[in-house]
Scaffold this motif. Structure first.
Motif, PDB file in Angstrom:
ATOM      1  N   ASP A 173     -13.537  34.711 -14.992  1.00 52.83           N
ATOM      2  CA  ASP A 173     -14.560  35.782 -15.700  1.00 52.83           C
ATOM      3  C   ASP A 173     -15.398  35.416 -16.690  1.00 52.83           C
ATOM      4  N   GLY A 174     -15.104  34.270 -17.284  1.00 58.08           N
ATOM      5  CA  GLY A 174     -15.783  33.766 -18.386  1.00 58.08           C
ATOM      6  C   GLY A 174     -15.161  34.284 -19.736  1.00 58.08           C
ATOM      7  N   ILE A 175     -13.770  34.626 -19.588  1.00 55.74           N
ATOM      8  CA  ILE A 175     -13.005  35.248 -20.671  1.00 55.74           C
ATOM      9  C   ILE A 175     -11.994  34.230 -21.309  1.00 55.74           C
ATOM     10  N   THR A 176     -11.891  33.823 -22.481  1.00 56.98           N
ATOM     11  CA  THR A 176     -10.967  33.303 -22.985  1.00 56.98           C
ATOM     12  C   THR A 176      -9.899  34.004 -23.690  1.00 56.98           C
ATOM     13  N   ALA A 177      -8.587  33.801 -23.786  1.00 56.52           N
ATOM     14  CA  ALA A 177      -7.692  34.625 -24.560  1.00 56.52           C
ATOM     15  C   ALA A 177      -6.571  33.598 -25.213  1.00 56.52           C
ATOM     16  N   ASN A 178      -6.566  33.796 -26.394  1.00 59.85           N
ATOM     17  CA  ASN A 178      -5.736  33.106 -27.296  1.00 59.85           C
ATOM     18  C   ASN A 178      -4.928  33.992 -28.201  1.00 59.85           C
ATOM     19  N   ALA A 179      -3.679  33.503 -28.569  1.00 63.37           N
ATOM     20  CA  ALA A 179      -2.948  34.441 -29.619  1.00 63.37           C
ATOM     21  C   ALA A 179      -2.885  33.539 -30.854  1.00 63.37           C
ATOM     22  N   VAL A 180      -2.955  34.099 -31.845  1.00 68.03           N
ATOM     23  CA  VAL A 180      -2.598  33.975 -33.431  1.00 68.03           C
ATOM     24  C   VAL A 180      -1.303  34.217 -33.790  1.00 68.03           C
ATOM     25  N   LEU A 181      -0.822  33.196 -34.480  1.00 61.85           N
ATOM     26  CA  LEU A 181       0.733  33.430 -35.009  1.00 61.85           C
ATOM     27  C   LEU A 181       0.716  33.655 -36.518  1.00 61.85           C
ATOM     28  N   PRO A 182       0.319  34.635 -37.235  1.00 58.57           N
ATOM     29  CA  PRO A 182       0.531  34.346 -38.694  1.00 58.57           C
ATOM     30  C   PRO A 182       1.987  34.355 -39.188  1.00 58.57           C
ATOM     31  N   GLY A 183       1.953  33.722 -40.263  1.00 54.90           N
ATOM     32  CA  GLY A 183       3.200  33.226 -40.878  1.00 54.90           C
ATOM     33  C   GLY A 183       3.481  34.410 -42.033  1.00 54.90           C
ATOM     34  N   TRP A 184       4.187  34.039 -43.030  1.00 51.43           N
ATOM     35  CA  TRP A 184       4.302  35.180 -44.126  1.00 51.43           C
ATOM     36  C   TRP A 184       2.980  35.244 -44.864  1.00 51.43           C
ATOM     37  N   LEU A 210       3.342  24.285 -47.415  1.00 51.49           N
ATOM     38  CA  LEU A 210       2.256  24.259 -48.260  1.00 51.49           C
ATOM     39  C   LEU A 210       2.513  25.202 -49.765  1.00 51.49           C
ATOM     40  N   GLY A 211       3.748  25.745 -49.762  1.00 45.38           N
ATOM     41  CA  GLY A 211       4.191  26.211 -50.927  1.00 45.38           C
ATOM     42  C   GLY A 211       3.697  27.836 -51.467  1.00 45.38           C
ATOM     43  N   ARG A 212       3.440  28.444 -50.458  1.00 46.37           N
ATOM     44  CA  ARG A 212       2.808  29.684 -50.971  1.00 46.37           C
ATOM     45  C   ARG A 212       2.803  30.663 -49.635  1.00 46.37           C
ATOM     46  N   TRP A 213       2.738  31.937 -49.920  1.00 47.01           N
ATOM     47  CA  TRP A 213       2.401  32.950 -48.868  1.00 47.01           C
ATOM     48  C   TRP A 213       1.046  32.834 -48.670  1.00 47.01           C
ATOM     49  N   GLY A 214       0.496  33.140 -47.398  1.00 45.16           N
ATOM     50  CA  GLY A 214      -0.690  33.393 -46.734  1.00 45.16           C
ATOM     51  C   GLY A 214      -1.531  34.730 -47.476  1.00 45.16           C
ATOM     52  N   THR A 235      -8.124  28.043 -24.394  1.00 46.75           N
ATOM     53  CA  THR A 235      -7.653  29.315 -23.837  1.00 46.75           C
ATOM     54  C   THR A 235      -6.220  29.304 -23.626  1.00 46.75           C
ATOM     55  N   GLY A 236      -5.372  30.211 -23.669  1.00 46.87           N
ATOM     56  CA  GLY A 236      -4.055  30.282 -23.477  1.00 46.87           C
ATOM     57  C   GLY A 236      -3.097  29.737 -24.661  1.00 46.87           C
ATOM     58  N   ALA A 237      -3.911  29.314 -25.812  1.00 43.39           N
ATOM     59  CA  ALA A 237      -3.048  28.862 -26.941  1.00 43.39           C
ATOM     60  C   ALA A 237      -2.268  29.788 -27.814  1.00 43.39           C
ATOM     61  N   ALA A 238      -1.268  29.509 -28.242  1.00 39.97           N
ATOM     62  CA  ALA A 238      -0.594  30.403 -29.318  1.00 39.97           C
ATOM     63  C   ALA A 238      -0.653  29.423 -30.604  1.00 39.97           C
ATOM     64  N   ILE A 239      -1.482  29.890 -31.654  1.00 40.46           N
ATOM     65  CA  ILE A 239      -1.726  29.018 -32.873  1.00 40.46           C
ATOM     66  C   ILE A 239      -1.177  29.715 -34.184  1.00 40.46           C
ATOM     67  N   PRO A 240      -0.008  28.762 -34.776  1.00 38.46           N
ATOM     68  CA  PRO A 240       0.525  29.167 -36.020  1.00 38.46           C
ATOM     69  C   PRO A 240      -0.458  29.200 -37.096  1.00 38.46           C
ATOM     70  N   VAL A 241      -0.619  30.223 -37.881  1.00 35.77           N
ATOM     71  CA  VAL A 241      -1.051  30.316 -39.240  1.00 35.77           C
ATOM     72  C   VAL A 241      -0.388  30.508 -40.279  1.00 35.77           C
ATOM     73  N   ASP A 242       0.137  29.434 -40.784  1.00 34.43           N
ATOM     74  CA  ASP A 242       1.739  29.804 -41.360  1.00 34.43           C
ATOM     75  C   ASP A 242       1.967  28.861 -42.575  1.00 34.43           C
ATOM     76  N   GLY A 243       1.061  27.909 -43.079  1.00 33.90           N
ATOM     77  CA  GLY A 243       1.265  27.067 -43.987  1.00 33.90           C
ATOM     78  C   GLY A 243       2.348  26.023 -43.644  1.00 33.90           C
ATOM     79  N   GLY A 244       2.484  25.665 -42.291  1.00 32.30           N
ATOM     80  CA  GLY A 244       3.430  24.618 -41.936  1.00 32.30           C
ATOM     81  C   GLY A 244       4.917  25.066 -41.543  1.00 32.30           C
ATOM     82  N   PHE A 245       5.060  26.486 -41.844  1.00 31.26           N
ATOM     83  CA  PHE A 245       6.500  27.133 -41.466  1.00 31.26           C
ATOM     84  C   PHE A 245       7.112  26.566 -40.444  1.00 31.26           C
ATOM     85  N   ALA A 246       6.435  26.974 -39.474  1.00 31.58           N
ATOM     86  CA  ALA A 246       6.977  26.605 -37.797  1.00 31.58           C
ATOM     87  C   ALA A 246       7.090  25.040 -37.768  1.00 31.58           C
TER      88      ALA A 246
END
Length: 249
Positions: A173-184, A210-214, A235-246
């Protein structure tokens, strides 16, 4: 420009503060018309002052017919929907043996069930554009366990899996879906976690490369990217945004 969102309409749930507001600001800065939802009238007023061109909708997305009512307001104002950011969420901090049925259902109703209902209702609107975008805000708690967040972690793990299903089901259907995984991230939600767990702030800084909270604005770039043509093949990605925590395992 590949990141230009001019002419596109974005809906951000839980967009009246924290991560949601950070994402909404970034989408607006890149040219999108933005609608945000929130349950708190006071926070909604603050969001409206921050995003003067935005449509701010007071809504409890767990209510019957709430998804359809929100989408009706968005289309009445803007005539379309291109980008859906499912960010609304909550947590109840108890150990697994302390969680009641009511606690469990409350967290899953907000974090998972309302996300499913809104996404399902938005499908025809996103499909009509031929370049729809679904961005689901999960958490690094989809990857790690904490003793005081059983329902939250379970709901966010399910959000990641549901995102993968959407990516495969709606690609035609031309739709992409992705997940964002915030850290702290420093938000009201994590402020309460820090009150509940003394020393949490310092422990997570020590573990984060990265030595800090986001901050909420740290999520703006990934939202604008995933919403844009620059992410047309993501599409179908699960992307951490966590300063390298994961990455620390």
């Amino acid at each position: 420009m590949m990141w230009d969102l001019s002419g596109r309409v974005a809906l951000v749930t839980g967009g009246n503060g924290g991560i949601g507001l950070g994402m909404a600001r970034a989408l607006a800065a890149n040219g999108a018309a933005v609608a945000v939802t929130g349950r708190s009238a006071a926070k909604n007023a603050q969001a409206a002052a921050t995003l003067p061109e935005a449509l701010v909708i007071e809504a409890d997305l767990t209510g019957p017919g709430a998804a359809e009512a929100v989408l009706a307001q968005v289309t009445a104002r803007f005539g379309r929907l291109d980008i859906l950011v499912n960010n609304a969420g909550t947590n109840i901090r108890k150990r697994p043996e302390e969680v009641s049925d009511e606690d469990w259902h409350r967290v899953l109703d907000i974090n998972l069930h309302s996300l499913m209902r809104l996404t399902r209702a938005a499908h025809p609107l996103l499909k009509a554009q031929g370049v729809g975008r679904v961005i689901n805000v999960a958490s690094i708690m989809a990857l790690f366990g904490l003793p005081f967040s059983p329902a939250y972690a379970a709901s966010k793990g399910a959000v990641v899996q549901y995102t993968k299903v959407l990516a495969t089901a709606w690609a035609q259907d031309g739709i992409t879906a992705n997940a964002v995984l915030p850290g702290w991230i420093e938000t009201e939600l994590t402020d309460r976690a820090r009150e509940h767990q003394p020393g949490l702030y310092e422990r997570q800084i020590a573990r984060t490369p990265l030595g800090r909270w986001g901050k909420p604005e740290d999520l703006g770039g990934i939202a604008a990217f995933l919403a844009s043509d620059a992410a047309a093949f993501v599409t179908g990605a699960a992307i951490p945004v966590d300063g390298g925590f994961a990455a620390m395992g």
